[in-house]
Each structure stands twice: as structure tokens, then as C-alpha cells.
Design a protein around this motif. Structure first.
Motif, PDB file in Angstrom:
ATOM      1  N   LEU A  58     -19.589  26.792  34.507  1.00  9.89           N
ATOM      2  CA  LEU A  58     -19.017  27.046  36.002  1.00  9.89           C
ATOM      3  C   LEU A  58     -20.097  26.773  36.964  1.00  9.89           C
ATOM      4  CD1 LEU A  58     -17.947  30.796  35.213  1.00  9.89           C
ATOM      5  CD2 LEU A  58     -16.637  28.264  34.235  1.00  9.89           C
ATOM      6  N   THR A  59     -21.442  26.693  37.463  1.00 14.11           N
ATOM      7  CA  THR A  59     -21.805  26.687  38.441  1.00 14.11           C
ATOM      8  C   THR A  59     -22.831  25.192  37.849  1.00 14.11           C
ATOM      9  OG1 THR A  59     -24.108  27.449  36.763  1.00 14.11           O
ATOM     10  CG2 THR A  59     -23.092  28.899  38.446  1.00 14.11           C
ATOM     11  N   GLN A  60     -22.681  24.736  36.602  1.00 10.36           N
ATOM     12  CA  GLN A  60     -22.991  23.570  36.322  1.00 10.36           C
ATOM     13  C   GLN A  60     -22.474  22.157  36.413  1.00 10.36           C
ATOM     14  OE1 GLN A  60     -25.700  23.349  32.190  1.00 10.36           O
ATOM     15  NE2 GLN A  60     -26.614  24.609  32.853  1.00 10.36           N
ATOM     16  N   LYS A  61     -22.948  20.815  37.518  1.00  9.74           N
ATOM     17  CA  LYS A  61     -21.581  19.870  37.403  1.00  9.74           C
ATOM     18  C   LYS A  61     -21.614  19.510  36.153  1.00  9.74           C
ATOM     19  CE  LYS A  61     -20.473  15.917  40.308  1.00  9.74           C
ATOM     20  NZ  LYS A  61     -20.950  15.136  42.306  1.00  9.74           N
ATOM     21  N   PRO A  62     -21.069  18.889  35.865  1.00 14.23           N
ATOM     22  CA  PRO A  62     -20.902  18.091  34.189  1.00 14.23           C
ATOM     23  C   PRO A  62     -21.562  17.001  34.217  1.00 14.23           C
ATOM     24  CG  PRO A  62     -18.698  18.743  34.479  1.00 14.23           C
ATOM     25  CD  PRO A  62     -19.781  18.646  36.045  1.00 14.23           C
ATOM     26  N   GLN A  63     -22.263  16.211  33.831  1.00 17.72           N
ATOM     27  CA  GLN A  63     -23.398  14.632  33.416  1.00 17.72           C
ATOM     28  C   GLN A  63     -23.298  14.027  32.316  1.00 17.72           C
ATOM     29  OE1 GLN A  63     -27.449  16.487  34.640  1.00 17.72           O
ATOM     30  NE2 GLN A  63     -26.540  17.212  36.990  1.00 17.72           N
ATOM     31  N   GLY A  64     -22.957  13.149  32.094  1.00 17.27           N
ATOM     32  CA  GLY A  64     -23.169  11.898  30.818  1.00 17.27           C
ATOM     33  C   GLY A  64     -21.837  12.525  30.273  1.00 17.27           C
ATOM     34  N   ASN A  65     -22.227  11.215  28.754  1.00 18.27           N
ATOM     35  CA  ASN A  65     -21.535  12.027  28.058  1.00 18.27           C
ATOM     36  C   ASN A  65     -21.898  12.510  26.681  1.00 18.27           C
ATOM     37  OD1 ASN A  65     -19.222  11.025  29.090  1.00 18.27           O
ATOM     38  ND2 ASN A  65     -20.089   8.743  28.489  1.00 18.27           N
ATOM     39  N   HIS A  66     -21.396  13.873  26.626  1.00 15.83           N
ATOM     40  CA  HIS A  66     -22.002  14.782  25.271  1.00 15.83           C
ATOM     41  C   HIS A  66     -20.749  15.507  24.369  1.00 15.83           C
ATOM     42  CE1 HIS A  66     -24.726  17.769  23.736  1.00 15.83           C
ATOM     43  NE2 HIS A  66     -23.833  18.866  24.033  1.00 15.83           N
ATOM     44  N   LEU A  67     -21.633  15.728  22.979  1.00 17.87           N
ATOM     45  CA  LEU A  67     -20.958  16.180  22.116  1.00 17.87           C
ATOM     46  C   LEU A  67     -21.263  16.343  21.217  1.00 17.87           C
ATOM     47  CD1 LEU A  67     -18.232  17.178  20.839  1.00 17.87           C
ATOM     48  CD2 LEU A  67     -18.359  15.211  19.099  1.00 17.87           C
ATOM     49  N   ASP A  68     -21.491  18.328  21.076  1.00 22.37           N
ATOM     50  CA  ASP A  68     -22.167  18.542  20.259  1.00 22.37           C
ATOM     51  C   ASP A  68     -21.121  19.714  19.329  1.00 22.37           C
ATOM     52  OD1 ASP A  68     -25.192  19.590  18.886  1.00 22.37           O
ATOM     53  OD2 ASP A  68     -25.081  21.714  20.101  1.00 22.37           O
ATOM     54  N   ILE A  69     -21.717  19.846  18.380  1.00 24.64           N
ATOM     55  CA  ILE A  69     -20.887  20.566  16.753  1.00 24.64           C
ATOM     56  C   ILE A  69     -21.754  21.680  16.051  1.00 24.64           C
ATOM     57  CG2 ILE A  69     -19.089  21.466  15.510  1.00 24.64           C
ATOM     58  CD1 ILE A  69     -18.319  18.423  16.187  1.00 24.64           C
ATOM     59  N   GLN A  70     -21.873  23.227  16.185  1.00 37.27           N
ATOM     60  CA  GLN A  70     -22.845  23.716  15.486  1.00 37.27           C
ATOM     61  C   GLN A  70     -21.838  24.520  14.304  1.00 37.27           C
ATOM     62  OE1 GLN A  70     -25.624  25.294  17.153  1.00 37.27           O
ATOM     63  NE2 GLN A  70     -25.674  23.238  18.694  1.00 37.27           N
ATOM     64  N   ALA A  71     -22.505  24.549  13.140  1.00 36.23           N
ATOM     65  CA  ALA A  71     -21.855  25.864  12.435  1.00 36.23           C
ATOM     66  C   ALA A  71     -22.724  26.671  11.461  1.00 36.23           C
ATOM     67  CB  ALA A  71     -20.765  25.324  12.093  1.00 36.23           C
ATOM     68  N   TYR A  72     -22.870  27.744  11.192  1.00 40.37           N
ATOM     69  CA  TYR A  72     -23.580  28.216   9.948  1.00 40.37           C
ATOM     70  C   TYR A  72     -23.008  29.960   9.152  1.00 40.37           C
ATOM     71  CZ  TYR A  72     -25.276  32.459  13.473  1.00 40.37           C
ATOM     72  OH  TYR A  72     -25.401  33.278  14.050  1.00 40.37           O
ATOM     73  N   ALA A  73     -23.215  30.111   8.713  1.00 47.10           N
ATOM     74  CA  ALA A  73     -22.628  31.580   8.045  1.00 47.10           C
ATOM     75  C   ALA A  73     -24.585  32.450   7.460  1.00 47.10           C
ATOM     76  CB  ALA A  73     -23.062  31.100   6.625  1.00 47.10           C
ATOM     77  N   ALA A  74     -23.765  33.674   7.850  1.00 46.14           N
ATOM     78  CA  ALA A  74     -25.750  34.668   7.524  1.00 46.14           C
ATOM     79  C   ALA A  74     -25.130  35.664   6.969  1.00 46.14           C
ATOM     80  CB  ALA A  74     -25.865  34.899   9.179  1.00 46.14           C
ATOM     81  N   SER A  75     -25.783  36.112   6.826  1.00 45.94           N
ATOM     82  CA  SER A  75     -26.105  37.339   5.446  1.00 45.94           C
ATOM     83  C   SER A  75     -25.066  38.363   6.248  1.00 45.94           C
ATOM     84  CB  SER A  75     -27.248  38.469   5.645  1.00 45.94           C
ATOM     85  OG  SER A  75     -28.201  38.499   6.841  1.00 45.94           O
ATOM     86  N   ARG A  76     -24.539  39.359   5.623  1.00 46.22           N
ATOM     87  CA  ARG A  76     -23.755  40.282   6.301  1.00 46.22           C
ATOM     88  C   ARG A  76     -22.781  40.110   6.492  1.00 46.22           C
ATOM     89  NH1 ARG A  76     -27.638  44.722   9.565  1.00 46.22           N
ATOM     90  NH2 ARG A  76     -28.773  45.422   7.687  1.00 46.22           N
ATOM     91  N   ASN A  77     -21.559  38.920   5.910  1.00 48.32           N
ATOM     92  CA  ASN A  77     -20.012  38.128   6.287  1.00 48.32           C
ATOM     93  C   ASN A  77     -20.130  38.007   8.105  1.00 48.32           C
ATOM     94  OD1 ASN A  77     -18.549  38.142   4.593  1.00 48.32           O
ATOM     95  ND2 ASN A  77     -17.196  39.703   5.138  1.00 48.32           N
ATOM     96  N   LEU A  90     -18.968  24.481  19.919  1.00 43.92           N
ATOM     97  CA  LEU A  90     -18.661  23.186  19.848  1.00 43.92           C
ATOM     98  C   LEU A  90     -18.623  23.015  21.479  1.00 43.92           C
ATOM     99  CD1 LEU A  90     -16.771  20.524  19.694  1.00 43.92           C
ATOM    100  CD2 LEU A  90     -14.627  21.074  20.488  1.00 43.92           C
ATOM    101  N   SER A  91     -19.745  21.851  22.189  1.00 44.83           N
ATOM    102  CA  SER A  91     -19.189  21.853  23.775  1.00 44.83           C
ATOM    103  C   SER A  91     -19.025  19.973  24.050  1.00 44.83           C
ATOM    104  CB  SER A  91     -21.606  22.193  24.065  1.00 44.83           C
ATOM    105  OG  SER A  91     -21.593  21.605  24.878  1.00 44.83           O
ATOM    106  N   PHE A  92     -19.323  19.682  24.775  1.00 43.81           N
ATOM    107  CA  PHE A  92     -18.866  18.907  25.228  1.00 43.81           C
ATOM    108  C   PHE A  92     -18.889  18.162  26.510  1.00 43.81           C
ATOM    109  CE2 PHE A  92     -15.074  16.004  26.606  1.00 43.81           C
ATOM    110  CZ  PHE A  92     -15.191  14.725  26.009  1.00 43.81           C
ATOM    111  N   SER A  93     -18.809  17.196  27.051  1.00 41.95           N
ATOM    112  CA  SER A  93     -19.094  16.992  28.156  1.00 41.95           C
ATOM    113  C   SER A  93     -19.355  15.062  28.890  1.00 41.95           C
ATOM    114  CB  SER A  93     -20.036  17.559  29.803  1.00 41.95           C
ATOM    115  OG  SER A  93     -21.541  16.840  28.247  1.00 41.95           O
ATOM    116  N   HIS A  94     -19.126  15.176  29.878  1.00 44.15           N
ATOM    117  CA  HIS A  94     -18.336  13.546  30.426  1.00 44.15           C
ATOM    118  C   HIS A  94     -18.587  13.424  31.162  1.00 44.15           C
ATOM    119  CE1 HIS A  94     -16.034   9.914  30.014  1.00 44.15           C
ATOM    120  NE2 HIS A  94     -15.120  10.307  30.565  1.00 44.15           N
ATOM    121  N   GLN A  95     -18.627  12.238  31.887  1.00 42.46           N
ATOM    122  CA  GLN A  95     -18.876  11.462  33.523  1.00 42.46           C
ATOM    123  C   GLN A  95     -18.123  10.552  33.596  1.00 42.46           C
ATOM    124  OE1 GLN A  95     -19.364  13.901  36.317  1.00 42.46           O
ATOM    125  NE2 GLN A  95     -18.608  12.105  36.957  1.00 42.46           N
ATOM    126  N   LYS A  96     -17.595  10.043  33.936  1.00 44.93           N
ATOM    127  CA  LYS A  96     -16.790   8.745  33.939  1.00 44.93           C
ATOM    128  C   LYS A  96     -16.745   8.865  35.790  1.00 44.93           C
ATOM    129  CE  LYS A  96     -14.306   4.274  33.077  1.00 44.93           C
ATOM    130  NZ  LYS A  96     -13.720   4.142  31.575  1.00 44.93           N
TER     131      LYS A  96
END
Length: 259
Positions: A7-26, A32-38
Motif C-alpha cells: 500500500l505504501t511501496q511503489k511497484p518496481q521491476g518484474n517479480h514473481l514468488d510462490i511459496q508453500a509449506y506444511a507444518a505440524s499440528r495440521n 503468491l507475490s507478483f510485481s510488474h513495472q513497465k
């Protein structure tokens, strides 16, 4: 937990990041993070979900220690340079939590099991138009909408009858115009006006109460670098439907020691 403030950062460059994990106690999480500047367009998006199927730390008592739940956070921001003097900004934020509930109650000296669901949601939309005026002055037109909802219920499992229910919704709408003049009266000035509408709908209230507020403000700031002093003088006037206009003056002096 991964968090990105878009909300306060201006989009910069091109970026795609995907992360997932499973942990204890169910528990599990996905991000998903994405940014695009053109050229004159910038887009940034973020989605995060954290959930648990629930778990029980004490099998000797009824129900789970933590019932199943799901938390979702989403952010989106779009910045468009319309021209060298004009810029549009739109952002949206959503936080939502769903909680399954199942517990035991004592009804007329007889144990009963109730189960249900609660949903809490907070959504905000923001729009801004910025225009560069002559003399480095800037005009801002802003719109802000926030909606908060909390809905919960539980039913008797034996009969399906509603045992308890809560519904609450609050909406805030704000529209404002602001003018910033960096060089006027030997200082810089900020002035503006706007209105707010605050409405509530809830099971504990009769009717749908709402408040409408109009306001205007002006502030002048002078800096005295030789003495590390800033002098601020301003005033704000508010008028709401349930009281007359009220003027709130302000005078402040700030001193910053030499580093």
C-alpha cells in the motif's frame, strides 16, 4: 509468516514468488507475490493463506484445543502515470478469517453440543488522483472505503435449532480533496476539505445508525534551519449531523537538537 507492504511501496521491476509449506499440528501456508513495472504502469499483488485443520492437546476434555480455521490476506496496487503531471493510484486490501466452532454447553442441567462458524472480514479500497500544479503545488483527490464484517452462529447439533447468532457490519466512506503548496507565506501550506459517512448494521442495534461528517482544514508550516525549529499553525472545522460545527485550532513548535 511472509508479509509485504504494497500500500505504501511503489511497484518496481518484474517479480514473481510462490511459496508453500506444511507444518505440524495440521497447519499449512501458501504465498503468491507478483510485481510488474513497465513504462508508466506499475502493478503489485500479494496473496497469502494460512490454515489449520485443528488439533487437540488434551484428549480428556471435550472438543479440540484449536478448531479448524483459515486466514486469507490479499493486497493489490496499481499505479498509472497518466502524464508528466498526472498520476492515478488504486489499491485494495482484504483480510478474512473463517473459524469452525464446536463446543459443549450446559443447557437446563443437560450437556449439549453446539457447532457453527464465524467469519471476520476487513476490506479496504483506496483511490487517488495526483495532479502537479504550477509552482510545484500538488492537488490530491482521494477516496477511501472500508468495510468490516463479523458474522457468527452456532446451532444445537441434536435439533439443528439456532442457539446463538451475531451479525455486525460497519462501513466507512471518506472523500477528500487536498492542496499542497510548498512555497507560500515564507513556508509551506496544506489545505483541504472532505466528508465521511460511517454506517453500522448489527443485531445488537435497532435500525441502521449512520453518521455524516463534513470537515475542512488548513495548516501552515515554517522551518527555521538556523535554530532547528519548525513552527506549525493550523485549524480544522468539523460538522456532524448530531452537533454544530466545531473549530479546532492548532499551534505547535518542534525543536530538533543538532546531530
Amino acid at each position: 509468516m511472509l508479509f509485504r507492504s504494497i500500500l505504501t511501496q511503489k511497484p518496481q521491476g518484474n517479480h514473481l514468488d510462490i511459496q508453500a509449506y506444511a507444518a505440524s499440528r495440521n497447519t499449512s501456508s501458501a504465498t503468491l507475490s507478483f510485481s510488474h513495472q513497465k513504462r508508466s504502469t506499475g502493478i503489485q499483488a500479494f496473496l497469502h493463506q494460512y490454515s489449520s485443520g485443528g488439533y487437540d492437546l488434551d484428549p480428556t476434555t471435550f472438543g479440540k484445543t484449536v478448531d479448524p480455521y483459515q486466514i486469507t490476506s490479499a493486497n493489490f496496487k496499481w499505479v498509472q502515470d497518466v502524464s508528466a503531471k498526472s498520476q492515478l493510484t488504486f489499491s485494495f486490501r482484504l483480510n478474512q478469517q473463517n473459524q469452525q466452532n464446536r463446543y459443549q454447553i450446559q443447557s437446563q442441567a443437560t450437556p449439549e453440543i453446539v457447532s457453527g462458524k464465524s467469519t471476520e472480514q476487513d476490506a479496504t479500497a483506496f483511490f487517488q488522483w495526483r495532479y502537479q500544479l504550477p509552482g510545484a503545488a500538488k492537488l490530491y483527490i482521494r477516496s477511501f472505503i472500508n468495510t468490516y464484517e463479523n458474522n457468527a452462529y452456532v446451532n444445537l447439533e441434536k435439533t439443528g435449532a439456532r442457539f446463538d447468532e451475531l451479525n455486525f457490519k460497519q462501513q466507512l466512506i471518506k472523500q477528500e480533496a487536498q492542496l499542497q503548496i510548498p512555497k507560500v507565506l515564507f513556508g509551506q501550506m496544506v489545505a483541504g476539505a472532505g466528508f465521511m459517512v460511517d454506517a453500522v448494521t448489527a443485531t445488537r442495534y435497532q435500525g441502521n445508525p449512520s453518521l455524516n461528517t463534513w470537515y475542512a482544514f488548513a495548516q501552515q508550516e515554517w522551518k527555521i534551519p538556523a535554530y532547528h525549529v519548525t513552527v506549525i499553525a493550523g485549524a480544522r472545522i468539523d460538522e456532524r449531523q448530531d452537533f454544530r460545527a466545531k473549530l479546532s485550532p492548532r499551534l505547535a513548535i518542534a525543536w530538533k537538537p543538532d546531530d
